[in-house]
Design an enzyme around this catalytic site. Structure first.
Site, PDB file in Angstrom:
ATOM      1  N   ASP A   1       1.261   8.986  12.885  1.00 38.86           N
ATOM      2  CA  ASP A   1       1.145   7.600  12.640  1.00 38.86           C
ATOM      3  C   ASP A   1       2.182   6.559  13.456  1.00 38.86           C
ATOM      4  OD1 ASP A   1      -1.196   7.695  10.618  1.00 38.86           O
ATOM      5  OD2 ASP A   1      -0.231   6.356   8.981  1.00 38.86           O
TER       6      ASP A   1
ATOM      7  N   HIS B   1       5.905  -2.382   6.853  1.00 39.14           N
ATOM      8  CA  HIS B   1       5.563  -0.694   6.142  1.00 39.14           C
ATOM      9  C   HIS B   1       7.191  -0.336   5.959  1.00 39.14           C
ATOM     10  CE1 HIS B   1       1.355  -0.749   4.705  1.00 39.14           C
ATOM     11  NE2 HIS B   1       0.816  -0.379   5.406  1.00 39.14           N
TER      12      HIS B   1
ATOM     13  N   GLY C   1       4.426   3.724   8.530  1.00 41.54           N
ATOM     14  CA  GLY C   1       2.821   3.452   8.702  1.00 41.54           C
ATOM     15  C   GLY C   1       3.412   2.614  10.366  1.00 41.54           C
TER      16      GLY C   1
ATOM     17  N   ASP D   1      -2.039  -8.774   4.008  1.00 43.57           N
ATOM     18  CA  ASP D   1      -2.673  -7.344   5.083  1.00 43.57           C
ATOM     19  C   ASP D   1      -3.391  -6.447   3.571  1.00 43.57           C
ATOM     20  OD1 ASP D   1      -1.357  -5.974   6.995  1.00 43.57           O
ATOM     21  OD2 ASP D   1      -2.478  -4.481   5.555  1.00 43.57           O
TER      22      ASP D   1
ATOM     23  N   HIS E   1      -3.362  -3.287   3.677  1.00 41.06           N
ATOM     24  CA  HIS E   1      -2.169  -2.362   2.702  1.00 41.06           C
ATOM     25  C   HIS E   1      -0.854  -3.374   1.978  1.00 41.06           C
ATOM     26  CE1 HIS E   1      -3.923  -0.844   6.199  1.00 41.06           C
ATOM     27  NE2 HIS E   1      -4.349   0.511   5.961  1.00 41.06           N
TER      28      HIS E   1
ATOM     29  N   ASP F   1      -6.553  -6.902   8.655  1.00 35.30           N
ATOM     30  CA  ASP F   1      -7.605  -5.286   8.048  1.00 35.30           C
ATOM     31  C   ASP F   1      -8.569  -5.499   7.195  1.00 35.30           C
ATOM     32  OD1 ASP F   1      -4.897  -5.586   7.189  1.00 35.30           O
ATOM     33  OD2 ASP F   1      -4.046  -3.375   7.362  1.00 35.30           O
TER      34      ASP F   1
ATOM     35  N   TYR G   1      -7.629  -3.333  13.053  1.00 37.61           N
ATOM     36  CA  TYR G   1      -7.241  -2.590  13.933  1.00 37.61           C
ATOM     37  C   TYR G   1      -8.895  -3.086  14.200  1.00 37.61           C
ATOM     38  CZ  TYR G   1      -3.263  -1.659  11.765  1.00 37.61           C
ATOM     39  OH  TYR G   1      -2.066  -1.426  11.199  1.00 37.61           O
TER      40      TYR G   1
HETATM   41 ZN    ZN Z   1      -2.741  -3.057   6.554  1.00 32.68          ZN
END
Ligand code: ZN
Lengths: 375, 208
Positions: A84, A125, A133, A160, A162, A249, A293
Site C-alpha cells: 500500500d 491514515h 494506507g 472519506d 475509510h 471514495d 480511486y
Molecule cells: Zn479512503
C-alpha cells in the site's frame, strides 16, 4: 482561497497505484477547461520541525532515509515499503509538500481567511509512529495542531469512506479537538477501526465520534444520519474552525469500498458543510481532498466541491475537448455530465435493513457521547 | 498461543481464614472477580464475587454472616486448573465445558498465574489481528491439501502482508478462511482471487 501547487503530483507511488497524481492532473485540467480555474495560492512545503509536531522522530528518520534510497531494515514496522505504501525517491519532500499545503490553509485561517480549499492532502491514515494506507505524513493533524496551539477549538469532519484513524488516534486524548468520522464499517474494510465505542480517552473522552455505516449505504440514508449527527455535535462542541477531509471514495464507482453515494449526495454534503461552518464555526472552514480511486467519480466529485466552494453555477455537461483527451489517454469512456446519470446502479434489495441499521448505529453513538459532549 | 502468554500474574489471593467481608473488599479494590484461596503456598480452593453475594444475600436468611464467616466455608474446592504450557484453546474448552469463569495456573504445584474469560477474549482479539490497521477477506476453500497454501501464495505474490489468518471447518467439506491483510485494496484482491477461482465471501461482488 484555493491552495495548490503542481509539486503535489510528486506524491506518486507508481503507475499502478490507486493514489494516483493523475487525479489532480484531470481535476485541474477540467477546471481549466470549464473556465473556472483561478490561479491558486502556492504554499511552501512543511519543514521537518512542523512534521515533528505530530510524528515521531524515528518515523521521520526512516522516511528520510528511504527517500534517499537507503536500505532501512525495519521499514515495514513503520508501515513503509508495503504494497500500500511503497517507498519512492523524494518521498519525504513530496509528503512535506502536501503537509505544507494544509498547514498553509491553517495559517491563512488564523490570519483571517474564512474558507480555504486545499486541493490535495487529506492523508488521514498516517499515525504518530507509522505510515499507513497510502499516507506517509498526516497533513490534517499537523494543521489541526497548529490551530489548537494557537488556542482554537477544532472540529474535524471526515467523509472519506475509510475511517479517519490516524487523525483520531493522534488527537485521541485532546479536549480541544472534536473528530467526527463517517465511514463504511470497519468490520471488513481497512483500517478495521472506527467503532462507535471509540470515543476518546482522558480529556478527549466523548470528543471522538465514529459513525460506521453499512456496506451499500445509499444517498438517502447517508444524508439522513449526516444531517442528524453533524449539526448536533457541532452545536454542542462550539468549534472555532471546521477542518474537513473531503474524500471522494464513498462514491458508488469507487473500486476500494462499498458505499453508494452519487454526485447528488456529494453536492448536498458540500453545501451542508459550508452552511454548518457558517452556523457553528464562524464561517471558518479548511477543506482538503482525500481518498477517491475512481478517476471518473472522484474528479467529478471534487469539481463539484470547487464549484460549491466558490458559489459557481454547476455546468451540466463536461467540455467535449477535455473528454476526448482523457478518454483517449485512459482508453475508456468517461461520464460526460458533471452529475451521475439517474439511477446509475441496480436497486439494492437490502435497502430497508441498511437504513434501519444505520439509524440504530447513530442512536448508539449519540447515547454514548452525549453525556460528555454537552459539558 | 499458550496459557503463559495470556495469564495474569502475580495473582491476588486470599487465605482460608479471611472473612467473607475481607475477601469481598479485596475483590472490589482490585476490580477482579476470582480469588484463589491459598495457604502455605498450596491452592486450597477458589472464591468468586458471585459465591459471596449468593451466600450473603438477604434472600438467603440462613446464609453465613459476612463479617464472621470464613472464606473456607464458602469456597469451591477441587479447583480445575491449567498449566502454563497448555494451549489457550485448551483452556477455553475446559472453561466452557465446566462452565467456569477462570482457571488458576499451577506449575509444580505452585500458583503462578490465573486465566479468566476476559483474558481469553483478549487472546481472541490478538488471534484475529484486529489490533492492526487492516482489511478483512473471507474465503471458502475446499477442505483438501494445498488450498490454504494456494490462497496465501496468491497474497504473497501480490506483496500483501497477512496480519492474521484464522480458518475453521464448515459443513460440506469446506474450510472458511478469515484473513486480515495490510491493505486498503481488499476489493481488488477479492476480484483477483475470484478470477483465480476462489470462492470469496467478503468483500461482496458489486452487482455492476
Ligand atoms: Zn479512503
Amino acid at each position: 482561497m484555493v491552495i495548490y501547487r503542481d509539486e503535489y503530483r510528486l506524491y506518486n507511488f507508481g503507475p499502478d497505484h490507486p493514489f494516483s497524481p493523475v487525479r489532480l492532473e484531470m481535476l485541474t485540467s477540467l477546471l481549466q477547461a470549464l473556465g473556472v480555474w483561478q490561479p491558486p495560492h502556492s504554499p511552501p512545503e512543511a519543514s521537518r520541525e512542523e512534521v515533528l509536531t505530530v510524528h515521531s522522530e524515528r518515523l521521520v528518520k526512516r522516511v528520510e532515509a528511504a527517500s534517499r534510497g537507503e536500505r532501512v531494515p525495519d521499514l515495514e514496522h513503520y508501515g513503509l515499503g508495503t504494497g500500500d505504501t511503497p517507498v519512492f525517491p523524494g518521498m519525504d519532500r513530496a509528503a512535506r509538500v502536501l503537509v505544507g499545503g494544509t498547514l498553509e490553509g491553517a495559517r491563512r485561517i488564523l490570519s483571517g481567511e474564512k474558507r480555504v480549499l486545499q486541493l490535495g492532502g487529506g492523508l488521514h491514515h498516517a499515525q504518530y509512529d507509522r505510515a499507513s494506507g497510502f499516507c506517509v505524513y498526516n497533513d490534517l493533524s499537523v494543521a489541526i495542531r497548529h490551530l489548537t496551539r494557537s488556542g482554537l477549538r477544532v472540529a474535524y469532519l471526515d467523509i472519506d469512506v475509510h475511517h479517519g484513524d490516524g487523525v483520531q488516534w493522534i488527537h485521541y486524548e485532546e479536549k480541544e479537538v472534536l473528530t467526527l468520522s463517517l465511514h463504511e464499517s470497519g468490520r471488513y474494510l481497512f483500517p478495521g477501526t472506527g467503532h462507535v465505542h471509540e470515543v476518546g480517552r482522558g480529556e478527549g473522552v466523548g470528543r471522538k465520534l465514529n459513525l460506521p455505516l453499512e456496506p451499500f449505504t445509499e444517498d438517502e440514508s447517508y444524508l439522513e444520519v449526516f444531517e442528524a449527527l453533524v449539526p448536533w455535535a457541532l452545536r454542542a462542541f462550539r468549534p472555532d474552525v471546521l477542518v474537513v477531509q473531503a474524500g471522494a471514495d464513498a462514491h458508488y464507482l469507487d473500486p476500494l469500498a462499498d458505499l453508494l453515494l452519487t454526485t447528488r449526495a456529494y453536492e448536498r454534503l458540500f453545501r451542508l458543510i459550508l452552511e454548518y461552518a457558517e452556523a457553528f464555526a464562524g464561517g471558518r472552514v479548511l477543506l482538503t481532498l482525500g481518498g477517491g480511486y475512481s478517476l471518473d467519480g472522484a474528479v467529478r466529485v471534487w469539481t463539484l466541491l470547487y464549484h460549491v466552494f466558490h458559489g459557481l453555477p454547476l455546468p451540466e455537461r463536461l467540455p467535449e475537448g477535455w473528454l476526448l483527451v482523457w478518454q483517449e489517454r485512459l482508453g475508456r469512456p468517461l461520464t460526460p455530465t458533471l452529475h451521475d446519470p439517474e439511477a446509475p446502479y441496480p436497486g439494492i434489495p437490502r435497502r430497508p435493513e441498511i437504513e434501519k441499521r444505520n439509524r440504530l448505529t447513530l442512536e448508539r453513538l449519540t447515547e454514548l457521547v452525549s453525556p460528555y459532549l454537552l459539558d | 498461543m499458550l496459557v503463559k502468554d495470556v495469564m495474569r500474574s502475580p495473582v491476588v489471593t486470599v487465605g482460608p481464614e479471611a472473612t467473607l467481608e475481607e475477601a469481598y473488599r479485596l475483590l472490589l479494590e482490585r476490580g477482579i472477580r476470582h480469588l484463589p484461596v491459598v495457604a502455605e503456598g498450596k491452592l486450597l480452593g477458589i472464591i468468586t464475587d458471585r459465591d459471596i453475594r449468593l451466600a450473603t444475600s438477604h434472600l438467603n436468611p440462613k446464609g453465613p454472616c459476612p463479617t464472621c464467616a470464613k472464606v473456607e466455608e464458602v469456597m469451591t474446592q477441587e479447583v480445575v486448573t491449567a498449566h502454563p504450557l497448555d494451549p489457550v484453546e485448551e483452556a477455553a474448552r475446559v472453561m466452557r465445558e465446566r462452565k467456569i469463569g477462570s482457571l488458576p495456573v499451577l506449575e509444580d504445584g505452585d500458583l503462578v498465574g490465573i486465566v479468566t474469560g476476559i483474558d481469553l477474549l483478549d487472546a481472541l482479539l490478538r488471534l484475529t489481528g484486529v489490533t492492526e490497521p487492516s482489511g478483512r477477506l473471507e474465503v471458502r476453500l475446499p477442505d483438501r491439501v494445498g488450498e490454504l497454501a494456494r490462497l496465501t501464495g496468491y497474497l504473497a505474490g501480490r506483496g500483501v502482508n497477512i496480519h492474521s489468518l484464522l480458518s475453521y471447518p464448515e459443513d460440506g467439506d469446506f474450510v472458511r478462511a478469515v484473513v486480515r491483510v495490510n491493505t486498503l485494496e481488499t476489493h481488488l484482491l477479492a476480484e483477483g482471487l475470484r478470477r483465480e477461482g476462489f470462492d470469496v465471501l467478503w468483500p461482496p461482488k458489486k452487482p455492476w
